[in-house]
Enzyme design. Structure first.
Site, PDB file in Angstrom:
ATOM      1  N   GLY A  91       2.328 -11.281   4.986  1.00 18.87           N
ATOM      2  CA  GLY A  91       1.359 -10.602   4.106  1.00 18.87           C
ATOM      3  C   GLY A  91       1.317 -11.237   2.734  1.00 18.87           C
ATOM      4  N   ARG A 118      -2.546 -13.821   8.871  1.00 17.84           N
ATOM      5  CA  ARG A 118      -3.327 -13.789  10.118  1.00 17.84           C
ATOM      6  C   ARG A 118      -4.446 -14.803  10.087  1.00 17.84           C
ATOM      7  NH1 ARG A 118      -5.945  -8.056   9.876  1.00 17.84           N
ATOM      8  NH2 ARG A 118      -5.952  -8.685   7.706  1.00 17.84           N
ATOM      9  N   SER A 155       7.141   3.163   2.767  1.00 21.85           N
ATOM     10  CA  SER A 155       6.170   3.774   1.849  1.00 21.85           C
ATOM     11  C   SER A 155       6.477   5.247   1.581  1.00 21.85           C
ATOM     12  CB  SER A 155       4.783   3.660   2.489  1.00 21.85           C
ATOM     13  OG  SER A 155       3.881   4.529   1.862  1.00 21.85           O
ATOM     14  N   GLU A 177       4.356   7.358   1.606  1.00 23.73           N
ATOM     15  CA  GLU A 177       3.488   8.122   2.522  1.00 23.73           C
ATOM     16  C   GLU A 177       4.267   8.616   3.750  1.00 23.73           C
ATOM     17  OE1 GLU A 177       0.205   9.001   2.267  1.00 23.73           O
ATOM     18  OE2 GLU A 177       0.047   8.134   0.261  1.00 23.73           O
ATOM     19  N   TYR A 229      -1.233   5.955   8.986  1.00 27.68           N
ATOM     20  CA  TYR A 229      -0.492   4.959   8.203  1.00 27.68           C
ATOM     21  C   TYR A 229       0.950   5.425   7.962  1.00 27.68           C
ATOM     22  CZ  TYR A 229       1.085   2.354   4.089  1.00 27.68           C
ATOM     23  OH  TYR A 229       1.822   1.601   3.209  1.00 27.68           O
ATOM     24  N   LYS A 245       4.417   3.683   9.291  1.00 27.65           N
ATOM     25  CA  LYS A 245       5.463   3.209   8.370  1.00 27.65           C
ATOM     26  C   LYS A 245       6.799   3.900   8.647  1.00 27.65           C
ATOM     27  CE  LYS A 245       3.676   0.014   5.780  1.00 27.65           C
ATOM     28  NZ  LYS A 245       4.282  -1.304   5.616  1.00 27.65           N
ATOM     29  N   PHE A 304      -8.754   0.354  -2.986  1.00 25.51           N
ATOM     30  CA  PHE A 304      -7.733   1.304  -3.465  1.00 25.51           C
ATOM     31  C   PHE A 304      -8.206   1.970  -4.760  1.00 25.51           C
ATOM     32  CE2 PHE A 304      -5.495  -1.268  -0.482  1.00 25.51           C
ATOM     33  CZ  PHE A 304      -4.644  -0.368   0.142  1.00 25.51           C
ATOM     34  N   VAL A 305      -7.874   3.252  -4.889  1.00 22.97           N
ATOM     35  CA  VAL A 305      -8.567   4.087  -5.873  1.00 22.97           C
ATOM     36  C   VAL A 305      -8.392   3.643  -7.325  1.00 22.97           C
ATOM     37  CG1 VAL A 305      -6.771   5.896  -5.972  1.00 22.97           C
ATOM     38  CG2 VAL A 305      -9.136   6.473  -6.481  1.00 22.97           C
ATOM     39  N   LYS A 328     -10.346   0.538  -8.006  1.00 22.41           N
ATOM     40  CA  LYS A 328     -11.780   0.844  -7.980  1.00 22.41           C
ATOM     41  C   LYS A 328     -12.208   1.531  -9.286  1.00 22.41           C
ATOM     42  CE  LYS A 328     -14.665   4.137  -5.782  1.00 22.41           C
ATOM     43  NZ  LYS A 328     -14.907   5.112  -4.735  1.00 22.41           N
ATOM     44  N   GLY A 349     -13.394  10.926  -4.868  1.00 24.51           N
ATOM     45  CA  GLY A 349     -13.121  11.998  -3.909  1.00 24.51           C
ATOM     46  C   GLY A 349     -12.326  13.103  -4.582  1.00 24.51           C
TER      47      GLY A 349
HETATM   48  P1  NDP Z   1      -2.169  -5.512   0.894  1.00 25.83           P
HETATM   49  O1  NDP Z   1      -3.093  -4.715   1.720  1.00 25.83           O
HETATM   50  O2  NDP Z   1      -2.652  -6.060  -0.411  1.00 25.83           O
HETATM   51  O3  NDP Z   1      -1.610  -6.753   1.752  1.00 25.83           O
HETATM   52  C1  NDP Z   1      -1.175  -6.602   3.066  1.00 25.83           C
HETATM   53  C2  NDP Z   1      -1.345  -7.914   3.796  1.00 25.83           C
HETATM   54  O4  NDP Z   1      -1.001  -7.681   5.166  1.00 25.83           O
HETATM   55  C3  NDP Z   1      -2.783  -8.424   3.810  1.00 25.83           C
HETATM   56  O5  NDP Z   1      -3.000  -9.380   2.796  1.00 25.83           O
HETATM   57  C4  NDP Z   1      -2.932  -9.053   5.181  1.00 25.83           C
HETATM   58  O6  NDP Z   1      -2.780 -10.446   5.052  1.00 25.83           O
HETATM   59  C5  NDP Z   1      -1.738  -8.558   5.972  1.00 25.83           C
HETATM   60  N1  NDP Z   1      -2.134  -7.925   7.244  1.00 25.83           N
HETATM   61  C6  NDP Z   1      -1.588  -8.203   8.400  1.00 25.83           C
HETATM   62  N2  NDP Z   1      -2.106  -7.472   9.373  1.00 25.83           N
HETATM   63  C7  NDP Z   1      -3.011  -6.692   8.845  1.00 25.83           C
HETATM   64  C8  NDP Z   1      -3.890  -5.736   9.400  1.00 25.83           C
HETATM   65  N3  NDP Z   1      -3.871  -5.420  10.688  1.00 25.83           N
HETATM   66  N4  NDP Z   1      -4.751  -5.145   8.570  1.00 25.83           N
HETATM   67  C9  NDP Z   1      -4.766  -5.456   7.245  1.00 25.83           C
HETATM   68  N5  NDP Z   1      -3.936  -6.369   6.684  1.00 25.83           N
HETATM   69  C10 NDP Z   1      -3.055  -6.981   7.491  1.00 25.83           C
HETATM   70  O7  NDP Z   1      -0.866  -4.631   0.666  1.00 25.83           O
HETATM   71  P2  NDP Z   1       0.136  -4.584  -0.584  1.00 25.83           P
HETATM   72  O8  NDP Z   1       0.449  -5.954  -0.998  1.00 25.83           O
HETATM   73  O9  NDP Z   1      -0.377  -3.598  -1.569  1.00 25.83           O
HETATM   74  O10 NDP Z   1       1.418  -3.905   0.087  1.00 25.83           O
HETATM   75  C11 NDP Z   1       2.428  -4.695   0.709  1.00 25.83           C
HETATM   76  C12 NDP Z   1       3.187  -3.834   1.698  1.00 25.83           C
HETATM   77  O11 NDP Z   1       3.769  -2.733   1.023  1.00 25.83           O
HETATM   78  C13 NDP Z   1       2.329  -3.252   2.818  1.00 25.83           C
HETATM   79  O12 NDP Z   1       3.099  -3.226   3.997  1.00 25.83           O
HETATM   80  C14 NDP Z   1       2.049  -1.843   2.335  1.00 25.83           C
HETATM   81  O13 NDP Z   1       1.806  -0.972   3.428  1.00 25.83           O
HETATM   82  C15 NDP Z   1       3.347  -1.509   1.634  1.00 25.83           C
HETATM   83  N6  NDP Z   1       3.230  -0.540   0.558  1.00 25.83           N
HETATM   84  C16 NDP Z   1       2.356  -0.743  -0.471  1.00 25.83           C
HETATM   85  C17 NDP Z   1       2.252   0.185  -1.496  1.00 25.83           C
HETATM   86  C18 NDP Z   1       1.328  -0.049  -2.651  1.00 25.83           C
HETATM   87  O14 NDP Z   1       1.187   0.870  -3.482  1.00 25.83           O
HETATM   88  N7  NDP Z   1       0.735  -1.224  -2.817  1.00 25.83           N
HETATM   89  C19 NDP Z   1       3.072   1.411  -1.506  1.00 25.83           C
HETATM   90  C20 NDP Z   1       4.014   1.471  -0.400  1.00 25.83           C
HETATM   91  C21 NDP Z   1       4.075   0.552   0.583  1.00 25.83           C
HETATM   92  P3  NDP Z   1      -3.456 -11.483   6.088  1.00 25.83           P
HETATM   93  O15 NDP Z   1      -4.840 -10.964   6.352  1.00 25.83           O
HETATM   94  O16 NDP Z   1      -3.430 -12.767   5.315  1.00 25.83           O
HETATM   95  O17 NDP Z   1      -2.581 -11.496   7.277  1.00 25.83           O
END
Ligand code: NDP
Length: 328
Positions: A8, A33, A125, A127, A151, A155, A190-191, A194, A213
C-alpha cells in the site's frame, strides 16, 4: 542497510512511511496492485519516487507473495494495503473483507514458511472497536472489539490473524490500532480532506457549497506524518505488542467544519448543505483513545491540538493544490 517492504505504498501512510524509512537509511520496496502507478503521485510529491522500488504484487495470491519474499528478503514488512474506506466497505463488502483478510493471511503464512525473523506490522484500526459505550472511553488496547462495518470486521479479523501468528509461531508481529489520521495526501473521499479541499475551493470561487452527512459524530483526529513514526517504533522493540495510536482529543465534525471555515474567513451557514445520501446505515457516535501505552513503551510523542492540526492541514492542502496546478 535494512530492507523494508511497504504494502500500500501508493496510499497516504505508505508515502509518509517510505519517506521516514528512507531518512533512516532503509532500502524501501513498495508493493502495489497497479502497474501504471498513476496513483504514485504521493511519492512524487514527497520527492522520493526515485528512491523507492515499486513493484506490482497481487497480495491475494500466496505464490506471488512468497516469490516477493524470496526476491527481496526484507528485514521488516509494513502491511498498509487495504480497502481503507468505511463508506466504501458498505458498497463493496465482499471485496473489502476478502482483500483485507486474505492479504494478511498470505503475508503471515509467507513469513512463517520463508523466514520467521522478518518483523511484521499490521495496520489495525479504531473502527474495530465499533460502538463504544461512554463508560469505555477513552479506548485502550484491552477493550473488546464490536465492529459495526464490513471494514471494521475485516480489520478485526486481520488483527487477530496477526496476533495468532505471534502467539502460535513466535513471529515478531505488531498491530498499530490507529485512530483517524489526516494529511493533504489523504484519499479524496475521506471527510476531513474533502472538507478542507472544498472550503479552499469555495474561498477561491471555484465551487459554491460543501455537502456533508452526519455532523454529530465525534472523532479523535491526528496528523498522519506523526503516526507513521509509531509504526516504525513498534518494529524496533525487544518484545512485540499492539498499541493504540491516537491524539487523545475528541472533536465533533461540526466543530471541525466550524474551525476550518473560521480559519478561512468563510461563513459556514452560507455554504454547508446536509446531504441525506451521505448518511451511513450505521455510524459510530463518539470515539477517542488513550495513547499512554505508546507514549510510555515506544517513547512516541504527539502534542498537536486540534486547532493547530486544522491550520496545518489547511496549509498543507494549499501547498498541494499549488503543486498540482504547477504540474498541469
Ligand atoms: P489509503 O487508502 O490511502 O491506501 C491504501 C492502499 O492500499 C492504496 O493506496 C492501495 O494501493 C492499496 N490497496 C490494496 N488493495 C486495495 C483494495 N482492494 N482497495 C483499495 N486499496 C487497496 O490508506 P491509508 O494510507 O490512509 O491507510 C493505510 C492503512 O492503515 C490501511 O490499511 C488503512 O485501513 C489503515 N488505517 C488507516 C487509518 C487512517 O486514518 N488513515 C486509520 C486506521 C487504519 P494500490 O492501489 O497501489 O495497491
Amino acid at each position: 542497510m535494512k530492507k523494508a517492504i511497504i504494502t500500500g505504498i501508493t496510499g497516504q501512510d505508505g508515502a509518509y512511511l517510505a519517506q521516514l524509512l528512507i531518512q533512516k537509511g532503509y532500502k524501501v520496496i513498495g508493493l502495489s496492485r497497479q502497474n501504471d502507478l498513476q496513483s504514485a503521485y504521493r511519492l512524487v510529491y514527497l520527492g522520493i519516487d526515485q528512491q523507492v522500488e515499486v513493484t506490482q504484487v497481487d497480495l491475494t495470491n500466496p505464490r506471488a507473495v512468497m516469490d516477493c519474499l524470496e526476491a527481496y528478503h526484507p528485514d521488516e514488512i509494513y502491511n498498509l494495503a487495504a480497502q481503507s474506506s468505511v463508506g466504501q466497505s458498505f458498497k463493496f463488502p465482499q471485496e473489502t473483507f476478502s482483500f483485507n483478510t486474505l492479504s494478511v493471511m498470505n503475508l503471515l503464512e509467507g513469513i512463517r514458511q520463508f523466514d520467521k525473523n522478518i518483523r511484521f506490522y499490521q495496520a489495525s484500526s479504531s473502527e474495530m472497536f465499533g460502538s463504544v459505550s461512554l463508560k469505555n472511553l477513552p479506548i485502550r488496547e484491552s477493550l473488546l472489539f464490536h465492529p459495526v462495518s464490513p471494514y471494521g470486521i475485516s480489520k478485526a479479523s486481520a488483527h487477530w490473524l496477526t496476533v495468532n501468528y505471534r502467539e502460535a509461531y513466535g513471529l515478531f508481529t505488531a498491530c498499530g490500532i490507529l485512530f483517524n489520521h489526516e494529511s493533504s495526501l489523504r484519499g479524496e473521499n475521506f471527510v476531513v480532506k474533502k472538507i478542507i479541499n472544498t472550503a479552499i475551493r469555495i474561498k477561491n470561487g471555484e465551487v459554491k457549497e460543501l455537502n456533508v452527512g452526519n455532523l454529530a459524530i465525534s472523532r479523535d483526529w491526528g496528523y498522519a506524518p506523526k503516526y507513521v513514526e509509531a509504526m516504525w517504533l513498534m518494529l524496533q522493540q525487544n518484545i512485540p505488542a499492539d498499541y493504540v495510536i491516537c491524539s487523545g482529543q475528541v472533536t465533533s465534525l461540526l466543530e471541525l467544519i466550524n474551525q476550518v471555515f473560521n480559519k478561512l474567513d468563510l461563513d459556514l451557514r452560507s455554504y454547508v448543505r446536509l446531504d441525506p445520501q451521505l448518511l451511513r446505515s450505521l455510524d459510530l457516535a463518539i470515539i477517542y483513545g488513550d495513547n499512554s501505552k505508546a507514549k510510555q513503551e515506544l517513547g512516541w510523542e504527539y502534542e498537536m491540538d486540534i486547532s493547530y492540526l486544522i491550520s496545518r492541514l489547511i496549509q498543507d492542502e494549499e501547498d498541494l493544490i499549488k503543486w498540482k496546478t504547477s504540474k498541469i
